[in-house]
Structures are given as structure tokens and as C-alpha cells.
Scaffold this motif. Structure first.
Motif, short mmCIF file in Angstrom:
data_model
loop_
_atom_site.label_atom_id
_atom_site.label_comp_id
_atom_site.label_asym_id
_atom_site.label_seq_id
_atom_site.Cartn_x
_atom_site.Cartn_y
_atom_site.Cartn_z
N LEU A 34 -21.02 12.06 -11.66
CA LEU A 34 -22.27 11.76 -10.95
C LEU A 34 -22.37 12.58 -9.66
O LEU A 34 -23.43 13.13 -9.37
N LEU A 35 -21.30 12.64 -8.91
CA LEU A 35 -21.35 13.42 -7.66
C LEU A 35 -21.59 14.90 -7.94
O LEU A 35 -22.38 15.55 -7.25
N LEU A 36 -20.93 15.44 -8.96
CA LEU A 36 -21.17 16.84 -9.33
C LEU A 36 -22.62 17.04 -9.74
O LEU A 36 -23.25 18.03 -9.36
N ALA A 37 -23.15 16.10 -10.50
CA ALA A 37 -24.55 16.20 -10.93
C ALA A 37 -25.48 16.24 -9.72
O ALA A 37 -26.29 17.17 -9.59
N TYR A 38 -25.36 15.28 -8.82
CA TYR A 38 -26.25 15.23 -7.66
C TYR A 38 -26.08 16.46 -6.76
O TYR A 38 -27.06 16.95 -6.20
N GLN A 39 -24.87 16.96 -6.64
CA GLN A 39 -24.65 18.16 -5.83
C GLN A 39 -25.37 19.37 -6.41
O GLN A 39 -25.65 20.33 -5.70
N ASN A 40 -25.70 19.30 -7.70
CA ASN A 40 -26.38 20.41 -8.38
C ASN A 40 -27.82 20.08 -8.75
O ASN A 40 -28.42 20.80 -9.56
N GLY A 41 -28.37 19.02 -8.18
CA GLY A 41 -29.77 18.68 -8.44
C GLY A 41 -30.00 18.09 -9.82
O GLY A 41 -31.09 18.19 -10.37
N ILE A 42 -29.00 17.44 -10.38
CA ILE A 42 -29.06 16.87 -11.73
C ILE A 42 -28.91 15.36 -11.60
O ILE A 42 -28.15 14.88 -10.77
N PHE A 43 -29.60 14.62 -12.43
CA PHE A 43 -29.48 13.16 -12.41
C PHE A 43 -29.61 12.60 -13.83
O PHE A 43 -30.26 13.20 -14.69
N PRO A 44 -28.97 11.44 -14.09
CA PRO A 44 -29.11 10.81 -15.40
C PRO A 44 -30.40 10.01 -15.48
O PRO A 44 -30.83 9.40 -14.50
N TRP A 45 -31.02 10.03 -16.66
CA TRP A 45 -32.27 9.28 -16.85
C TRP A 45 -32.41 9.03 -18.34
O TRP A 45 -32.75 9.94 -19.09
N TYR A 46 -32.15 7.82 -18.74
CA TYR A 46 -32.20 7.47 -20.16
C TYR A 46 -32.41 5.97 -20.28
O TYR A 46 -32.37 5.25 -19.29
N SER A 47 -32.65 5.52 -21.49
CA SER A 47 -32.87 4.09 -21.73
C SER A 47 -31.73 3.51 -22.54
O SER A 47 -30.92 4.23 -23.12
N GLU A 48 -31.71 2.19 -22.61
CA GLU A 48 -30.72 1.48 -23.42
C GLU A 48 -30.77 2.02 -24.84
O GLU A 48 -31.83 2.40 -25.33
N ASP A 49 -29.65 2.07 -25.49
CA ASP A 49 -29.52 2.54 -26.88
C ASP A 49 -29.79 4.04 -27.05
O ASP A 49 -30.07 4.50 -28.15
N GLU A 50 -29.77 4.79 -25.96
CA GLU A 50 -29.86 6.26 -26.01
C GLU A 50 -28.57 6.82 -25.46
O GLU A 50 -27.89 6.17 -24.65
N PRO A 51 -28.23 8.04 -25.84
CA PRO A 51 -27.10 8.69 -25.17
C PRO A 51 -27.50 9.02 -23.74
O PRO A 51 -28.68 8.98 -23.39
#
Length: 190
Positions: A34-51
Motif C-alpha cells: 500500500l505504501l509503495l502504491a501511494y508513493q507512486n500515485g496508485i490506489f486500490p479500488w474494487y468491490s467485494e467478490d472482486e480481485p
């Protein structure tokens, strides 16, 4: 091209994201990822039952706190002392309220049980923060996000009372701690 993440701690170049910002699938919600993602302008965004889906929109909606312009009516709300504001006093309550908030533009919530656990862990380690807005001793609004240096990456906000989430955002801007607030994508509310 869909990038599939595995156990290695890496992401593809964010400039390779699709037009809607979709960048990769898979991986985990570990603190380091998560920290690596945010440092690179990336974030998780998904719903239940999705990868786990990872995004990095080409155009970001960002706020610069020093450019904040508070409307006259909102200044009156703030001066009225109708609300009190705290920082990091009940992070889990804020994330739960954000997950429960009804939004016109989406069905259900993207704040899954795994995301709640991951962000609570980030909070315990000092990387995620919440702003809480209170009225008559009750939590009526707030927001949470991840801090990367002097950038606050906003994740979600909620309001159970008119102007409560606006109060949280204005308060965050006025702390002087952040050069930029990354709101990720444009919303009518923001």
C-alpha cells in the motif's frame, strides 16, 4: 494490457494505466504494498467478490490547501462552533461510517472488510489518519486517508449532518500539514 501482480513488491509504470486509470490486478493489501502504491500515485479500488484492482488515473483531482476558498455561509458554520473536530481519535469508526454511507453514484461500498483491516493497520503504524467531526457528542462526519510526506491521499468521507464532511475537509486544509490533498477522482461533492 492487464498487469497481474504477484507476491513481488512492485507495480507497473503508472503511465501505462488504461484511460479510466485501471493499472493492475492482484497482489495484496500489505502495508509495504500500500505504501509503495501511494508513493507512486496508485490506489486500490474494487468491490467485494472482486480481485484487488489498482488504479492510477492520468488526470488526478487534487486540492492545494493554500488555495482553499471557504464560502461565506460555510465560514458562518465554522464560526458558530456547531461542530468540534478531532484527529485520529476513532479511525475505525470513521472508516466504518464511510463504508456505510450511501452514495448516489455507486451500489454498495468499495470499502471491503480486507480494506478496513489494511487501513486500520496503516493507521496503527502512523500512515493513515482520520478527521472526526462531532455534534452534541456524536460522530456526524469525517474523512480518512493516507499520508505520504506532505501529501494527504484522501480515501473517503462521510456526513450524517449537513456541512459535517465539509468541516472535516476544511479543517484538514487549515492544519498547514499538507502541500496537496489527492482526492484521486473528481466528485460533485468535492
Amino acid at each position: 494490457m492487464i498487469f497481474r501482480l504477484d507476491e513481488r513488491l512492485l507495480f507497473p509504470d503508472p503511465t501505462l494505466a488504461e484511460d479510466d486509470g485501471f493499472l493492475a490486478v492482484g497482489g495484496d493489501l500489505s502495508t509495504n504494498r500500500l505504501l509503495l502504491a501511494y508513493q507512486n500515485g496508485i490506489f486500490p479500488w474494487y468491490s467485494e467478490d472482486e480481485p484487488i484492482l489498482w488504479f492510477s488515473p492520468h488526470e488526478r483531482f487534487v486540492l492545494f490547501p493554500e488555495e482553499l476558498q471557504v464560502s461565506k455561509s460555510m465560514r458562518q458554520v465554522l464560526r458558530s462552533a456547531k461542530f468540534s473536530v478531532t484527529l485520529n481519535t476513532c479511525f475505525n469508526d470513521v472508516i466504518e461510517a464511510c463504508a456505510a454511507a450511501k452514495r448516489e453514484e455507486q451500489d454498495g461500498t468499495w470499502i471491503t472488510a480486507d480494506m478496513k483491516a489494511a487501513y486500520n493497520n496503516l493507521h496503527k503504524l502512523g500512515h493513515a489518519h482520520s478527521v472526526e467531526v462531532w455534534h452534541a457528542g456524536k460522530l456526524v462526519g469525517g474523512l480518512y486517508g493516507v499520508q505520504i510526506g506532505r501529501v494527504f491521499c484522501g480515501e473517503s468521507m462521510f456526513s450524517k449532518m449537513s456541512n459535517a464532511s465539509k468541516t472535516a475537509l476544511i479543517w484538514l486544509c487549515q492544519t498547514g500539514q499538507y502541500h496537496m490533498i489527492d482526492c484521486q477522482v473528481h466528485t460533485a461533492h468535492l
